[in-house]
Design a protein around this motif. Structure first.
Motif, PDB file in Angstrom:
ATOM      1  N   GLY A 162      -3.350   7.301 -46.587  1.00 17.57           N
ATOM      2  CA  GLY A 162      -4.219   8.211 -46.388  1.00 17.57           C
ATOM      3  C   GLY A 162      -5.133   9.133 -45.455  1.00 17.57           C
ATOM      4  O   GLY A 162      -4.659  10.387 -45.566  1.00 17.57           O
ATOM      5  N   ILE A 163      -5.828   8.382 -44.752  1.00 20.97           N
ATOM      6  CA  ILE A 163      -6.231   8.955 -43.515  1.00 20.97           C
ATOM      7  C   ILE A 163      -5.382   8.927 -42.715  1.00 20.97           C
ATOM      8  O   ILE A 163      -4.729   7.508 -42.174  1.00 20.97           O
ATOM      9  N   LEU A 164      -5.495  10.250 -41.234  1.00 26.17           N
ATOM     10  CA  LEU A 164      -4.666  10.255 -40.207  1.00 26.17           C
ATOM     11  C   LEU A 164      -5.278   9.576 -39.491  1.00 26.17           C
ATOM     12  O   LEU A 164      -6.630   9.573 -38.803  1.00 26.17           O
ATOM     13  N   LYS A 165      -4.658   8.015 -38.285  1.00 24.26           N
ATOM     14  CA  LYS A 165      -5.582   7.281 -37.645  1.00 24.26           C
ATOM     15  C   LYS A 165      -5.117   6.835 -36.561  1.00 24.26           C
ATOM     16  O   LYS A 165      -3.601   6.925 -36.889  1.00 24.26           O
ATOM     17  N   PRO A 166      -6.108   6.846 -35.665  1.00 21.07           N
ATOM     18  CA  PRO A 166      -5.223   6.577 -34.114  1.00 21.07           C
ATOM     19  C   PRO A 166      -4.642   4.899 -34.424  1.00 21.07           C
ATOM     20  O   PRO A 166      -5.911   4.149 -34.947  1.00 21.07           O
ATOM     21  N   TRP A 167      -3.476   4.309 -33.876  1.00 25.27           N
ATOM     22  CA  TRP A 167      -3.171   3.336 -34.055  1.00 25.27           C
ATOM     23  C   TRP A 167      -2.639   2.747 -32.911  1.00 25.27           C
ATOM     24  O   TRP A 167      -1.536   3.252 -32.001  1.00 25.27           O
ATOM     25  N   PRO A 168      -3.594   1.538 -32.616  1.00 22.29           N
ATOM     26  CA  PRO A 168      -3.231   1.059 -31.396  1.00 22.29           C
ATOM     27  C   PRO A 168      -1.039   0.811 -30.697  1.00 22.29           C
ATOM     28  O   PRO A 168      -1.079  -0.621 -31.233  1.00 22.29           O
ATOM     29  N   ILE A 169      -0.498   1.136 -30.810  1.00 24.40           N
ATOM     30  CA  ILE A 169       1.362   1.064 -30.028  1.00 24.40           C
ATOM     31  C   ILE A 169       1.650   0.675 -28.583  1.00 24.40           C
ATOM     32  O   ILE A 169       2.192   0.432 -28.546  1.00 24.40           O
ATOM     33  N   PHE A 170       0.502   0.458 -28.245  1.00 23.93           N
ATOM     34  CA  PHE A 170       0.417   0.694 -26.352  1.00 23.93           C
ATOM     35  C   PHE A 170      -0.256  -0.872 -26.018  1.00 23.93           C
ATOM     36  O   PHE A 170      -1.597  -0.971 -26.888  1.00 23.93           O
ATOM     37  N   GLU A 171       0.230  -1.282 -25.025  1.00 23.19           N
ATOM     38  CA  GLU A 171      -0.095  -2.321 -24.325  1.00 23.19           C
ATOM     39  C   GLU A 171      -2.432  -2.067 -24.404  1.00 23.19           C
ATOM     40  O   GLU A 171      -2.660  -1.999 -24.813  1.00 23.19           O
ATOM     41  N   ASN A 172      -2.503  -3.811 -24.943  1.00 21.98           N
ATOM     42  CA  ASN A 172      -3.968  -3.958 -24.235  1.00 21.98           C
ATOM     43  C   ASN A 172      -4.722  -3.113 -25.848  1.00 21.98           C
ATOM     44  O   ASN A 172      -5.616  -2.897 -25.531  1.00 21.98           O
ATOM     45  N   ASN A 173      -3.890  -2.764 -26.973  1.00 21.42           N
ATOM     46  CA  ASN A 173      -4.578  -2.620 -28.161  1.00 21.42           C
ATOM     47  C   ASN A 173      -5.159  -1.106 -28.381  1.00 21.42           C
ATOM     48  O   ASN A 173      -6.279  -0.576 -28.700  1.00 21.42           O
ATOM     49  N   LYS A 174      -4.396  -0.777 -27.059  1.00 16.17           N
ATOM     50  CA  LYS A 174      -4.441   1.009 -26.836  1.00 16.17           C
ATOM     51  C   LYS A 174      -3.481   1.883 -27.550  1.00 16.17           C
ATOM     52  O   LYS A 174      -2.958   1.605 -27.662  1.00 16.17           O
ATOM     53  N   THR A 175      -4.413   3.021 -28.086  1.00 16.68           N
ATOM     54  CA  THR A 175      -4.220   3.667 -29.485  1.00 16.68           C
ATOM     55  C   THR A 175      -3.706   4.867 -28.311  1.00 16.68           C
ATOM     56  O   THR A 175      -3.034   5.945 -28.905  1.00 16.68           O
ATOM     57  N   GLU A 176      -3.750   4.961 -27.315  1.00 15.75           N
ATOM     58  CA  GLU A 176      -3.315   6.434 -26.302  1.00 15.75           C
ATOM     59  C   GLU A 176      -3.019   5.962 -24.691  1.00 15.75           C
ATOM     60  O   GLU A 176      -2.489   4.621 -24.364  1.00 15.75           O
ATOM     61  N   TYR A 177      -1.702   6.926 -23.556  1.00 21.84           N
ATOM     62  CA  TYR A 177      -1.563   5.988 -23.049  1.00 21.84           C
ATOM     63  C   TYR A 177      -2.091   7.449 -21.660  1.00 21.84           C
ATOM     64  O   TYR A 177      -1.457   8.919 -22.030  1.00 21.84           O
ATOM     65  N   GLY A 178      -2.911   7.649 -20.407  1.00 20.11           N
ATOM     66  CA  GLY A 178      -2.293   8.472 -19.574  1.00 20.11           C
ATOM     67  C   GLY A 178      -2.061   8.185 -18.815  1.00 20.11           C
ATOM     68  O   GLY A 178      -1.770   7.557 -18.586  1.00 20.11           O
ATOM     69  N   ILE A 179      -1.138   9.739 -17.763  1.00 20.02           N
ATOM     70  CA  ILE A 179      -0.897  10.151 -17.067  1.00 20.02           C
ATOM     71  C   ILE A 179      -1.386  11.022 -16.383  1.00 20.02           C
ATOM     72  O   ILE A 179      -1.334  11.728 -16.914  1.00 20.02           O
TER      73      ILE A 179
END
Length: 388
Positions: free
Chosen positions: A314-331
């Motif tokens: 029920g809680i919205l959480k950042p989830w590691p969906i990128f390499e190296n256990n990352k929840t975010e991807y930056g460009i």
């Protein structure tokens, strides 16, 4: 011994009698005037004056639901005539057939600075029988400019349905405050107006009837987006720190077991992540959401950040969906460059322009190629696809 001197006056006007009683405190020399109506000393107006003749306070009692009680607005002043505070009594019954001894008192107290600006807004509830005041609702403290310094919420002792127009008034106040944010000089904006807008927005988003409210006027000022399934909504804006510097703020609103939740996206930053971004798009993927945002620190560069969120119990959480256990991807790209990014849930891939940094020139440039992040099912992550 303190002595009170009483004077009685009786007025008759158009067949209606009103008794005026004047009392003077022999020590403080303060004068109290009571205006009693209907031949009773249970209800009526009163005024209290300082020894210097200036008004100290005024208010009234009235018959409501059959009992005499405090009603309406009470005003309190300093010895030099400045408004010190007001108290407003709104009386109501939980059930229409209840007697007056079941009356609930909603009390709003506003306190003021010496310069006349609002200092504090407090709310209490009490009942006719109990009399004790309980802190309830949203309490706000204001600085000398009249902008919010601090906000605290207390549970309602006697809950009642929120008035349908409270959210409308809240939106109008937010629109006005955001206009002040845009037009104020940087120091005032940073110290007072921007924090005040952010806190007032959070107070508004915590109102239960805000969830279904469209915020049509506010959406003309800030970026408001909803997911296609209408389970989450984002609010984002740029505070502008002055010059070419930006300060982006972004919040998510959602419900957990019918209880509203408000999350600050910047509280979920990774250690070296791109923290400043306003939300630009929400894309559903695999029981979660990609949230895309753009931002800039100045110096001719911009950045895009892709963060993945998922509901966990029920809680919205950042989830590691990128390499190296990352929840975010930056460009990062140079400001003004055209940039194409696409998240394709069916193909399970993310594509965008390949961008490199020229250390000698100090800027980012696009190579003309595409970078692809492909989803690997067995790993449950997106991995950069190598060019063949």
């Amino acid at each position: 011994m303190q002595k009170i001197i009483y004077l009685f006056l009786l007025h008759t006007l158009w067949g209606f009698s009103q008794e005026t009683k004047v009392s003077v405190d022999s020590i403080s020399q303060e004068k109290t005037i009571n205006y009693y109506s209907e031949d009773t000393d249970l209800v009526g107006r009163y005024e209290i004056y300082y020894a210097n003749g200036l008004l100290k306070e005024k208010g009234q009692t009235a018959y409501e639901f059959g009992c005499g009680m405090k009603s309406g607005t009470f005003e309190f002043f300093t010895k030099n005539g400045k408004l010190l505070k007001t108290e407003v009594y709104n009386n109501w019954l939980k059930n229409l057939g209840d007697g007056c001894h079941s009356t609930i008192h909603d009390i709003t107290v506003n306190e003021y600075h010496e310069n006349g600006k609002l200092k504090a807004e407090k709310k209490y509830q009490s009942s006719y029988e109990a009399g004790e005041k309980n802190k309830v609702g949203v309490w706000r403290d204001f600085d000398t400019y009249g902008y919010v310094n601090n906000t605290t919420s207390y549970p309602w002792t006697y809950p009642h349905k929120e008035l349908p127009n409270n959210i409308i008034k809240a939106e109008k106040a937010l629109v006005t405050l955001f206009e002040k944010l845009k037009n104020s000089e940087p120091r005032i904006r940073y110290e007072s107006v921007a924090p005040s807008f952010e806190k007032e927005l959070l107070v508004t988003l915590n109102l239960q009837n805000s969830w279904q409210y469209p915020f049509q006027e506010l959406s003309k000022k800030i970026r408001i987006l909803s997911s296609k399934d209408s389970l989450i909504r984002t609010f984002a804006w740029d505070e502008r720190e002055g010059g070419s510097r930006h300060n982006m703020k972004s919040y998510i609103q959602y419900k957990n077991n019918h209880i509203l939740q408000i999350e600050n996206l910047r509280d979920n930053e990774e250690e070296n992540g791109f923290r400043n971004a306003t939300i630009d798009e929400i894309v559903a993927f695999d029981n979660g959401y990609f949230i895309l945002g753009w931002g800039s620190f100045g110096s001719g560069a911009m950045h895009l950040i892709i963060t993945y969120y998922k509901f966990i119990n029920g809680i919205l959480k950042p989830w590691p969906i990128f390499e190296n256990n990352k929840t975010e991807y930056g460009i990062e790209i140079s400001r003004g460059d055209k940039f194409n990014l696409k998240i394709d849930p069916e193909l399970q891939q993310i594509t965008f322009n390949e961008t490199l940094y020229n250390e000698d020139m100090g800027y980012y440039y696009q190579t003309g190629k595409l970078t692809t992040l492909a989803f690997i099912d067995r790993l449950n992550i997106f991995v950069k696809k190598e060019e063949k």
